[in-house]
Design an enzyme around this catalytic site. Structure first.
Site, PDB file in Angstrom:
ATOM      1  N   ASP A 230      -8.698 -17.789  -0.624  1.00 40.85           N
ATOM      2  CA  ASP A 230      -7.644 -17.036  -1.302  1.00 40.85           C
ATOM      3  C   ASP A 230      -6.343 -17.308  -0.543  1.00 40.85           C
ATOM      4  O   ASP A 230      -6.034 -16.653   0.463  1.00 40.85           O
ATOM      5  CB  ASP A 230      -7.983 -15.547  -1.292  1.00 40.85           C
ATOM      6  CG  ASP A 230      -6.952 -14.700  -2.036  1.00 40.85           C
ATOM      7  OD1 ASP A 230      -5.833 -15.200  -2.296  1.00 40.85           O
ATOM      8  OD2 ASP A 230      -7.257 -13.540  -2.342  1.00 40.85           O
ATOM      9  N   GLU A 308     -15.325   2.641  15.567  1.00 40.15           N
ATOM     10  CA  GLU A 308     -15.533   4.059  15.877  1.00 40.15           C
ATOM     11  C   GLU A 308     -16.588   4.264  16.966  1.00 40.15           C
ATOM     12  O   GLU A 308     -16.656   5.340  17.565  1.00 40.15           O
ATOM     13  CB  GLU A 308     -15.954   4.828  14.611  1.00 40.15           C
ATOM     14  CG  GLU A 308     -14.905   4.880  13.517  1.00 40.15           C
ATOM     15  CD  GLU A 308     -14.959   3.696  12.570  1.00 40.15           C
ATOM     16  OE1 GLU A 308     -14.231   3.716  11.560  1.00 40.15           O
ATOM     17  OE2 GLU A 308     -15.739   2.737  12.834  1.00 40.15           O
ATOM     18  N   GLU A 323      -7.216  -7.121   7.821  1.00 42.70           N
ATOM     19  CA  GLU A 323      -7.226  -7.349   6.365  1.00 42.70           C
ATOM     20  C   GLU A 323      -8.223  -6.346   5.808  1.00 42.70           C
ATOM     21  O   GLU A 323      -9.390  -6.657   5.592  1.00 42.70           O
ATOM     22  CB  GLU A 323      -7.641  -8.796   6.054  1.00 42.70           C
ATOM     23  CG  GLU A 323      -7.284  -9.226   4.634  1.00 42.70           C
ATOM     24  CD  GLU A 323      -8.320  -8.790   3.608  1.00 42.70           C
ATOM     25  OE1 GLU A 323      -8.232  -7.621   3.174  1.00 42.70           O
ATOM     26  OE2 GLU A 323      -9.163  -9.601   3.237  1.00 42.70           O
ATOM     27  N   GLU A 332     -13.813   0.698  -0.332  1.00 40.54           N
ATOM     28  CA  GLU A 332     -14.519   0.415   0.924  1.00 40.54           C
ATOM     29  C   GLU A 332     -13.990   1.242   2.093  1.00 40.54           C
ATOM     30  O   GLU A 332     -14.610   1.300   3.148  1.00 40.54           O
ATOM     31  CB  GLU A 332     -14.494  -1.071   1.301  1.00 40.54           C
ATOM     32  CG  GLU A 332     -15.280  -1.945   0.336  1.00 40.54           C
ATOM     33  CD  GLU A 332     -15.308  -3.397   0.763  1.00 40.54           C
ATOM     34  OE1 GLU A 332     -14.462  -3.799   1.595  1.00 40.54           O
ATOM     35  OE2 GLU A 332     -16.184  -4.133   0.293  1.00 40.54           O
ATOM     36  N   HIS A 454      -8.486 -12.798  -4.604  1.00 44.46           N
ATOM     37  CA  HIS A 454      -9.880 -12.360  -4.654  1.00 44.46           C
ATOM     38  C   HIS A 454      -9.999 -10.865  -4.942  1.00 44.46           C
ATOM     39  O   HIS A 454     -11.072 -10.371  -5.276  1.00 44.46           O
ATOM     40  CB  HIS A 454     -10.606 -12.705  -3.340  1.00 44.46           C
ATOM     41  CG  HIS A 454     -10.304 -11.777  -2.214  1.00 44.46           C
ATOM     42  ND1 HIS A 454      -9.125 -11.826  -1.499  1.00 44.46           N
ATOM     43  CD2 HIS A 454     -11.023 -10.763  -1.669  1.00 44.46           C
ATOM     44  CE1 HIS A 454      -9.141 -10.888  -0.566  1.00 44.46           C
ATOM     45  NE2 HIS A 454     -10.280 -10.235  -0.645  1.00 44.46           N
TER      46      HIS A 454
END
Length: 506
Positions: A230, A308, A323, A332, A454
């Site tokens: 992409d 985390e 990203e 997500e 994408h």
């Protein structure tokens, strides 16, 4: 609907079907009148005397002949349901009332209305095991002595029609209740309080095993190949870093969700002193090989784990790159992890720093026909009910720019250096300026006017198209929430004119 023949029309007798529970003989006597009931070998005690009868039908016949009380007439006259019938039988047995006292009762209140009469007087009383509706329906179809067979058929047909109508009404009520329960359940899912403390955010509180499926999806090379190819996405990151070396020179950079390590290598090439790349998926092992293959292991440190759950080898970083964007930008919930790292480790800034979610309207009749109207007639069969499953699922695909029928409008702007987790769930009113007179069939985000990426477009198909005129403003409201059961998924609700529809992104 049952059909019956007018008894006054010539030839009706020949057309009348044979009945399994009736007889055309005019000499039917009182004993034959009760043969519609199935013989029961269990003895039954009479309601008004101590006589023991061989079956329920024998008992009812005995009550009619000896005591002048027709139980079926009582059921009909007082419109007794199952409970009313049971109470009446138990009332008669418990009070040992005279048969004559049941003739000419007032319409209300009936003497057996107390709930106490639901308690059986006789254990396993066969009369209590008999369906009063079947009693009435079957008795109506029997031929009394001297009765007209045509009238009997009419009565039977009318009874069947009444039962069918009642069943249809009950089914309609049940379907309405089911719909209300589904709406209630959806509201509970959207609004239920999560059992987690909420101090870190839903994604941060996921256990590793709960998040395994998400990271496993990034373990295969194919998804990374798609993202690397992409060019809009990858070259935008590269050009920003290479064009702003002063931002990265001698800085410590954190790459959250590094994948193959492409952004980490861009940052190293742009002058970063140290890059820490973090990823939980198995692709990080390939990233380690890639970094070594490009002689950047002295600048880039790769750590496997969720941001985390791990501890960085430094107290603070100057820059965070990531990203993190998903479909509809927020799908997500990877931004949650970036914000966690920002609040814990960041000294300077997050890049990208500003992001928008835009909305526009589409008039694509063919797409609506293919996806929604298709179910109205599938090889001659009605499958409209499938729309309830099809419509609520958002679709991710590339739209044709020439189907756009409104100017895009921004519904949310996110400043990654300032936004907090709670602001990632939001409601926003929108006004879309319509450019073409047509039917609006789709709402979508991420513009199709530029080179496809994408991320494609997130498409929300309307079950019924909305007619719009060029120059008008299509007003509505959009609400975005995380799925409480799966915080990486989203619920997106549109309110448009008099319609409301919730879509899932999962």
């Amino acid at each position: 609907m049952a059909e019956y023949t007018d008894p006054h029309v010539d030839g009706a007798a020949e057309d009348m079907p044979e009945l399994s529970d009736g007889d055309d003989d005019d000499d039917v006597d009182d004993e034959e009148q009760w043969q519609w009931m199935e013989e029961d070998s269990q003895p039954v005690t009479c309601l008004f005397c101590d006589r023991l009868l061989s079956s329920v039908n024998a008992t009812l016949q005995h009550c009619t002949a000896e005591h002048q009380v027709n139980i079926v007439d009582l059921i009909r006259n007082y419109n007794l349901d199952d409970y009313g019938y049971i109470k009446m039988i138990n009332f008669i047995r418990s009070t040992k009332c005279k048969a004559s006292s049941l003739n000419g009762l007032p319409d209300a209140p009936l003497p057996w209305e107390s709930e106490d009469f639901l308690q059986p007087v006789l254990q396993d009383d066969p009369l209590l095991q008999t369906d009063p509706e079947e009693l009435c329906g079957s008795e109506r179809s029997c031929l009394a002595s001297g009765a007209d067979p045509h009238n009997a058929l009419v009565h039977r047909a009318q009874a069947a029609e009444e039962r069918a109508r009642s069943s249809e009404e009950a089914l309609a009520r049940a379907m309405d209740d089911l719909h209300k329960l589904k709406v209630l359940a959806q509201g509970l899912v959207l609004n239920a309080e999560t059992s987690r403390s909420g101090t870190l955010g839903a994604v941060a509180e996921l256990r590793e095993d709960e998040d395994e499926a998400y990271f496993s999806s990034y373990g295969h090379y194919s998804i990374h190949e798609e993202m690397l190819k992409d060019k809009v996405r990858t070259e935008s990151y590269r050009d920003f870093m290479y064009s702003n070396p002063e931002v990265f020179r001698d800085k410590v950079v954190l790459d959250v969700g590094c994948g193959t390590g492409i952004l980490s290598m861009f940052a190293a090439q742009a002058g970063a002193k140290k890059v820490i790349a973090v990823d939980q998926s198995e692709i990080i092992y390939q990233a380690m090989d890639i970094v070594r293959s490009n002689q950047l292991e002295d600048k880039i440190t790769l750590i496997k784990g969720r941001i985390e759950d791990i501890k960085l080898p430094v107290e603070k970083v100057d820059i965070i790159i990531s990203e993190w964007m998903g479909y509809f930008l927020l799908f997500e919930s990877m931004l949650d992890s970036v914000l966690y790292a920002r609040d814990l480790y960041l000294a300077d800034g997050v890049y990208p720093d500003l992001c928008n979610i835009s909305l526009a309207a589409v008039g694509d009749v063919q797409k609506h026909q293919d996806r929604i109207a298709f179910w109205d007639d599938v090889y001659g069969f009605n499958m409209t009910c499938m729309k309830k499953a099809v419509v609520p699922e958002a679709v991710v695909e590339v739209l044709k720019a020439d189907t756009l029928i409104s100017e895009p409008t921004v519904i949310q702007t996110i400043d990654c250096n300032r936004v907090c987790l709670s602001e990632l769930e939001f409601s926003s009113d929108f006004h879309l300026k319509i450019t073409n007179t047509t039917d609006c069939t789709v709402m979508f985000s991420t513009g199709p006017q530029v080179t496809k990426t994408h991320w494609k477009q997130t498409v929300f198909l309307l079950e019924k198209p909305v007619s719009v005129q060029a120059g008008e403003e299509l007003q509505g409201k959009i609400t975005v929430r995380k799925n409480k059961k799966d915080p990486r998924s989203l619920w997106v609700t549109f309110e448009l004119r008099d319609r409301k529809q919730t879509y899932s992104l999962q």
